[in-house]
Design a protein around this motif. Sequence first.
Motif, PDB file in Angstrom:
ATOM      1  N   GLY A 124     -13.021   8.061  -8.881  1.00 44.79           N
ATOM      2  CA  GLY A 124     -11.636   8.400  -9.379  1.00 44.79           C
ATOM      3  C   GLY A 124     -10.972   6.711  -9.903  1.00 44.79           C
ATOM      4  N   LYS A 125      -9.494   6.932 -10.799  1.00 45.82           N
ATOM      5  CA  LYS A 125      -9.235   5.979 -11.769  1.00 45.82           C
ATOM      6  C   LYS A 125      -7.641   6.270 -11.063  1.00 45.82           C
ATOM      7  CE  LYS A 125     -12.646   5.332 -14.882  1.00 45.82           C
ATOM      8  NZ  LYS A 125     -12.989   3.590 -15.193  1.00 45.82           N
ATOM      9  N   THR A 126      -6.665   5.002 -11.080  1.00 43.88           N
ATOM     10  CA  THR A 126      -5.975   4.765 -10.956  1.00 43.88           C
ATOM     11  C   THR A 126      -4.643   4.272 -12.237  1.00 43.88           C
ATOM     12  OG1 THR A 126      -5.146   2.956  -9.858  1.00 43.88           O
ATOM     13  CG2 THR A 126      -6.501   5.204  -9.189  1.00 43.88           C
ATOM     14  N   ASP A 127      -3.609   4.503 -12.438  1.00 48.00           N
ATOM     15  CA  ASP A 127      -2.861   3.959 -13.752  1.00 48.00           C
ATOM     16  C   ASP A 127      -1.223   3.357 -13.329  1.00 48.00           C
ATOM     17  OD1 ASP A 127      -1.795   6.134 -14.321  1.00 48.00           O
ATOM     18  OD2 ASP A 127      -3.113   6.105 -16.857  1.00 48.00           O
ATOM     19  N   ASN A 128      -1.036   3.897 -12.205  1.00 48.87           N
ATOM     20  CA  ASN A 128       0.838   4.179 -12.294  1.00 48.87           C
ATOM     21  C   ASN A 128       0.828   3.681 -10.619  1.00 48.87           C
ATOM     22  OD1 ASN A 128       3.547   5.206 -11.721  1.00 48.87           O
ATOM     23  ND2 ASN A 128       2.464   7.015 -13.100  1.00 48.87           N
ATOM     24  N   MET A 129       1.523   2.640  -9.778  1.00 46.83           N
ATOM     25  CA  MET A 129       1.825   1.765  -9.060  1.00 46.83           C
ATOM     26  C   MET A 129       2.832   2.943  -8.287  1.00 46.83           C
ATOM     27  SD  MET A 129       4.252  -1.021  -8.461  1.00 46.83           S
ATOM     28  CE  MET A 129       4.956  -1.591  -6.867  1.00 46.83           C
ATOM     29  N   PHE A 130       3.482   4.020  -8.868  1.00 44.37           N
ATOM     30  CA  PHE A 130       4.495   4.516  -8.776  1.00 44.37           C
ATOM     31  C   PHE A 130       3.694   6.106  -7.639  1.00 44.37           C
ATOM     32  CE2 PHE A 130       7.251   2.210 -11.736  1.00 44.37           C
ATOM     33  CZ  PHE A 130       7.364   1.441 -10.839  1.00 44.37           C
ATOM     34  N   ARG A 131       2.640   6.212  -8.068  1.00 43.75           N
ATOM     35  CA  ARG A 131       1.947   8.011  -7.938  1.00 43.75           C
ATOM     36  C   ARG A 131       1.347   7.739  -6.803  1.00 43.75           C
ATOM     37  NH1 ARG A 131      -1.372   9.849 -12.717  1.00 43.75           N
ATOM     38  NH2 ARG A 131      -1.890  11.552 -11.206  1.00 43.75           N
ATOM     39  N   LYS A 132       1.478   8.653  -6.327  1.00 37.55           N
ATOM     40  CA  LYS A 132       0.083   8.875  -5.040  1.00 37.55           C
ATOM     41  C   LYS A 132      -1.328   9.288  -5.477  1.00 37.55           C
ATOM     42  CE  LYS A 132      -0.469  11.036  -0.469  1.00 37.55           C
ATOM     43  NZ  LYS A 132       1.061  12.377   0.220  1.00 37.55           N
ATOM     44  N   TYR A 133      -2.670   8.860  -4.940  1.00 36.99           N
ATOM     45  CA  TYR A 133      -3.669   9.354  -5.586  1.00 36.99           C
ATOM     46  C   TYR A 133      -4.472  10.155  -4.210  1.00 36.99           C
ATOM     47  CZ  TYR A 133      -2.801   7.290  -9.876  1.00 36.99           C
ATOM     48  OH  TYR A 133      -1.861   6.320 -10.716  1.00 36.99           O
ATOM     49  N   ASP A 134      -4.903  11.102  -4.328  1.00 41.09           N
ATOM     50  CA  ASP A 134      -5.995  11.622  -3.316  1.00 41.09           C
ATOM     51  C   ASP A 134      -7.904  12.083  -4.790  1.00 41.09           C
ATOM     52  OD1 ASP A 134      -6.293  14.471  -3.869  1.00 41.09           O
ATOM     53  OD2 ASP A 134      -3.845  13.686  -2.884  1.00 41.09           O
ATOM     54  N   PHE A 135      -8.711  11.723  -3.387  1.00 36.96           N
ATOM     55  CA  PHE A 135      -9.726  12.477  -4.182  1.00 36.96           C
ATOM     56  C   PHE A 135     -10.140  13.043  -3.700  1.00 36.96           C
ATOM     57  CE2 PHE A 135      -8.353   7.704  -5.580  1.00 36.96           C
ATOM     58  CZ  PHE A 135      -7.626   8.416  -7.346  1.00 36.96           C
ATOM     59  N   ALA A 136     -11.161  13.749  -3.808  1.00 37.59           N
ATOM     60  CA  ALA A 136     -11.853  14.682  -3.201  1.00 37.59           C
ATOM     61  C   ALA A 136     -13.076  13.952  -3.027  1.00 37.59           C
ATOM     62  CB  ALA A 136     -12.442  16.062  -3.042  1.00 37.59           C
ATOM     63  N   VAL A 137     -13.727  14.119  -1.420  1.00 37.65           N
ATOM     64  CA  VAL A 137     -14.977  12.727  -1.255  1.00 37.65           C
ATOM     65  C   VAL A 137     -15.779  13.405  -0.510  1.00 37.65           C
ATOM     66  CG1 VAL A 137     -13.480  10.482  -2.036  1.00 37.65           C
ATOM     67  CG2 VAL A 137     -13.599  11.535   0.707  1.00 37.65           C
ATOM     68  N   ARG A 138     -15.395  14.367   0.227  1.00 36.84           N
ATOM     69  CA  ARG A 138     -16.841  15.073   1.007  1.00 36.84           C
ATOM     70  C   ARG A 138     -18.506  14.857   0.853  1.00 36.84           C
ATOM     71  NH1 ARG A 138     -18.051  20.725   3.615  1.00 36.84           N
ATOM     72  NH2 ARG A 138     -19.464  20.812   1.557  1.00 36.84           N
ATOM     73  N   ASP A 139     -18.617  15.445   0.006  1.00 43.03           N
ATOM     74  CA  ASP A 139     -19.560  15.107  -0.651  1.00 43.03           C
ATOM     75  C   ASP A 139     -20.423  13.812  -0.777  1.00 43.03           C
ATOM     76  OD1 ASP A 139     -19.925  18.034  -0.118  1.00 43.03           O
ATOM     77  OD2 ASP A 139     -19.678  18.591  -2.306  1.00 43.03           O
ATOM     78  N   LEU A 140     -19.947  12.569  -0.907  1.00 41.23           N
ATOM     79  CA  LEU A 140     -20.275  11.870  -0.855  1.00 41.23           C
ATOM     80  C   LEU A 140     -20.033  10.736   0.759  1.00 41.23           C
ATOM     81  CD1 LEU A 140     -17.914  10.204  -3.930  1.00 41.23           C
ATOM     82  CD2 LEU A 140     -20.799  10.589  -4.003  1.00 41.23           C
ATOM     83  N   LEU A 141     -19.608  10.977   1.489  1.00 38.99           N
ATOM     84  CA  LEU A 141     -19.301  10.599   2.527  1.00 38.99           C
ATOM     85  C   LEU A 141     -21.172  10.947   3.619  1.00 38.99           C
ATOM     86  CD1 LEU A 141     -15.965  11.908   4.063  1.00 38.99           C
ATOM     87  CD2 LEU A 141     -16.536   9.476   3.248  1.00 38.99           C
ATOM     88  N   LYS A 142     -21.652   9.312   4.125  1.00 37.53           N
ATOM     89  CA  LYS A 142     -22.198   9.454   4.942  1.00 37.53           C
ATOM     90  C   LYS A 142     -22.252   9.030   6.216  1.00 37.53           C
ATOM     91  CE  LYS A 142     -24.103   5.312   3.123  1.00 37.53           C
ATOM     92  NZ  LYS A 142     -24.434   4.183   1.762  1.00 37.53           N
ATOM     93  N   ASP A 143     -23.142   8.959   6.259  1.00 35.13           N
ATOM     94  CA  ASP A 143     -23.954   9.408   8.341  1.00 35.13           C
ATOM     95  C   ASP A 143     -23.453   7.959   8.355  1.00 35.13           C
ATOM     96  OD1 ASP A 143     -23.848  10.548  10.892  1.00 35.13           O
ATOM     97  OD2 ASP A 143     -26.130  10.272  10.549  1.00 35.13           O
TER      98      ASP A 143
END
Length: 916
Positions: A124-143
């Motif tokens: 993901g990308k961010t462009d705003n200091m005043f926002r909270k961001y979340d990104f779905a990452v389950r499938d990118l996580l690994k052992d």
Amino acid sequence: MSKNKPRTLTLKCLLCLFFAVLPGFCSVTVNLNGKWSLSNSDGSVFLGAEVPGCVHSALHQAGFIKDPYYRFNDVSYRWIAFDNWTYTTTFTASAQLRANQRVLLVFDGVDTVASIWLNGIVVGKTDNMFRKYDFAVRDLLKDGDNVLKVSLLSPVLYASERRKAHSAYRVPPECPPDVQKGECHVNFIRKEQSSFSWDWGPSFPTMGLWKGVRLEAFDVLQLIRVSSVPLYNLSLSQWRVQVELLVDAVQTTNGQIALSLPELDSERILQTQFLTGKTRNTFTLNINTSTGLLNCSLQRILSAAYKRLKADVFFLLQSSHVKLWWPNGHGEQPSYRLAVRGLQGRVLILEAESKVYFRSVELVQEPVVGSPGLSFYFRVNGKPIFLKGSNWIPAHSFQDRVAPAVLRNLLASAVEANMNALRVWGGGVYEQDLFYSLCDEMGIMVWQDFMFACAMYPTEEDFMQTVREEVAQQVQRLKSHPCIITWSGNNENEAALATDWFNIPASQRPTYLKDYVTLYVDNIRAVVQEEDRSRPFLVSSPTNGAGSEQQGWVASDPYDPHYGDTHFYSYSLDCWDWRTFPRTRFASEYGFQSWPSFSTLKPVSITEDWSYGSNFSSHRQHHQDGNQQMLRQAALHFHLPNSTDPTKTFLDTLYITQVTQAQCVKAQTEFYRRCRSEIIGGKGRTMGALYWQLNDVWPAPSWSSIEFGGKWKMLHYFARDFFAAVLPVGFEDGDALLVYAVSDLSHDLELWAVVSVYSWSSPEPVCTLKSDPVPVPGGSAATVFKRPVAALLGACGSCTRLTCLLTFHLEDSGGQQGPSNHHFLCKPKDARGLQRPNITATVRELEAGYVFSVTLRSASVAAFVWLDAGDVPGRFGSNGFLMVSRSRTVVFIAGRHTGAAELSRSLVVTSLRDVY
Ligand SMILES: *[C@@H]1O[C@H](CO)[C@@H](O)[C@H](O)[C@H]1NC(C)=O
Ligand SMILES: *[C@@H]1O[C@H](CO)[C@@H](O)[C@H](O)[C@H]1NC(C)=O
Ligand SMILES: *[C@@H]1O[C@H](CO)[C@@H](O)[C@H](O)[C@H]1NC(C)=O
Ligand SMILES: *[C@@H]1O[C@H](CO)[C@@H](O)[C@H](O)[C@H]1NC(C)=O
Ligand SMILES: *[C@@H]1O[C@H](CO)[C@@H](O)[C@H](O)[C@H]1NC(C)=O
Ligand SMILES: *[C@@H]1O[C@H](CO)[C@@H](O)[C@H](O)[C@H]1NC(C)=O
């Protein structure tokens, strides 16, 4: 340096443990804060960096740079914000964590423009200091090791590229004035606007992860936020609490929600459905009260009764009367516990607790008898409240350096100075949660700006989109706080447009007007009103409010004293002359600069800097001509310091700028307070005085009343008096001297003034006069004393304007009410008989290492007597005062352990006659 480290794992619902067979409802949090690694774009700088934090702080902590506030370092370290920086960390994600349906990578705050990489893939990308961001990452996580990278783009470069891309028309101002030594186009980036420099602050365009980072994993749903907004229904005399649950559900889930306010015996259980995705579920809890909003007198009677009654009776009363949250000085700040539980069958699916404070707020804009325009005041719990306070700016250039103790000290200082309100100014940041919780607890009303200041802004769709999200998130985060009494769209942008700060050709004006309305009205206002209808929304400050709305949201004169709020600054007019101040409905900004004390400057300077004309002194001054303006204003009333010792002249000059500022803001604030009940020439009924500004971002001259580091300037001591609940105000009008009694109390008083005449040459009163008692209703200003000056002096022997001065206070049968005050009949530089008072100080320890008394002995009348404890932090009981006695004892509360000997050594006493 940032290898695998132990990460803290938190199970959000403890009860999960008891339902181990149904783990689906647990949410698991993996904290990713701590030591990351940080490098610049060509890899020439590589170091460890604390998260939350920023690049500048990391470079400083690792010893790559020196103190950024030291001397000219703001300019020396300009390169930092022109480079790109990458934060990297490594963490493990257990199989159990990865087994969850949803795993989110959450950033509470990214400053500002970044690409987020997980295991080599952009998530993901961010462009705003005043926002909270979340990104779905389950499938990118690994052992094993997972690598998380945040690549930050230079904010200065980004802003400039956005400007280039916006080629159709300019969006001014392009750059700050040279004197600010700042960067350009900050209005193109959603970031603290003052981080590119301001007229009181340096340019440190920060980059970093300024708030927490974590993984959140869950199977069915997770509660993101609970907010509660109490609403009062006047016709039903009933409170209801609107409870909102922001929930992220993996799949549509049915459940039962139980909401309760146990102390009010209110409970509601209802069936609900959480739809897939992030949704908002709103519930209303009605509170059964027998009388609802209490009027002031009943409130007082009841609170007295609460104290007297026994516990069982107390509960009876309590359940039928909601206790209200009041601003400081008007009552207490009680809260109630709100419990939220979500159940599916017998399984707990969510649980939360929060606080509910009951208070209503209205902004009253209605016709005023005898005056064109509209009133402008806040009514809290049905009671009109005069807002007394100041404006808040960021407490540090690097937000990671704003520790809880810093906030506590600043907010406690506001309360100690009898303030009840602060405006969180729109060029800084939406403050951290603790700030608002402390304001809730201390009764400080907050006028909350959205973060847009002194500029035009672009309205491209991606910009608007990020702003809408920012506004929605901030309102959701903050709306449960009773301290916030109004939202306000921007700082001074209506005025900038109306009075053409940026030389916009008339033919192009419609474009800018359209952008203005699009941003603040069609978007920000619309989002706020969708999120929160419990508070007023103002589009700008200053504004004519409803008057501006009638003129298409940009009034021809947003400073019109007949409407809304005003900002007023004048550095050339005599600030002791109340005739120069606008008789406004509400003064939300006004002020004067001063220099901080030597102990605050010393750590960031060297000997050659210690003169008013040094490069350092010019470098720190970010307001065009500011240093000269201070001296010119001082010279209207005082002899300027002229010691033959240059260092003493420098220190005395710091002092005289503080005297000047304190006296200027005192005169203006007293004027606004005494205008609360009057209409004169169609103007008046002032109901707010928020001077510019409370705090400082770095050690430098500014309009603040508290120095960087927390030391009070003379102005802050003065504020404690001029914001006192009961205040005598003296001034001359025509040939007469008047004393007004101003009262913010709820009850009526009967007061008389005691006016004493002193000769400048002797600390014994020449004569004392007393007025007749005058009724002073609660929440009013009334004349209690009026006498031609000539008659007053004539009654006092050989006094003239040049040889005598006045002191006065208010009394009733219970004794003195409010502080003592004074009025000079001439400029102190013309006073005849003012001598060097040769003040001596004796320090005694009262309580082990923390509380001291300082007894001053003076040979004569002394004006603006200033006690400076140097490097010993702490506050005096009184300071900057007029001494019309031979002896006076003040208390000193130390901010750290010290002794009488150290305090005595550090203490310097200066009075007006000591500097020339
Ligand atoms: C920072 O990144 C931008 C965009 O990739 C690039 O244009 C710029 O040259 C980089 N700056 C440095 C100092 O490498
Ligand atoms: C308020 O009182 C009424 C009547 O006694 C009762 O039916 C209702 O449940 C109460 N409401 C709450 C929220 O407790
Ligand atoms: C406040 O309410 C009480 C009881 O309802 C009433 O007797 C009193 O007159 C009211 N006071 C004011 C100032 O409205
Ligand atoms: C002040 O700054 C100017 C310009 O940078 C420089 O030429 C001069 O030497 C400096 N003076 C002192 C006393 O440092
Ligand atoms: C203060 O001391 C100076 C120098 O000793 C002396 O001239 C002056 O008279 C003293 N001031 C008073 C008010 O006694
Ligand atoms: C300083 O100024 C005062 C007041 O104008 C004057 O009386 C005094 O002589 C001056 N002292 C010096 C050292 O110039």
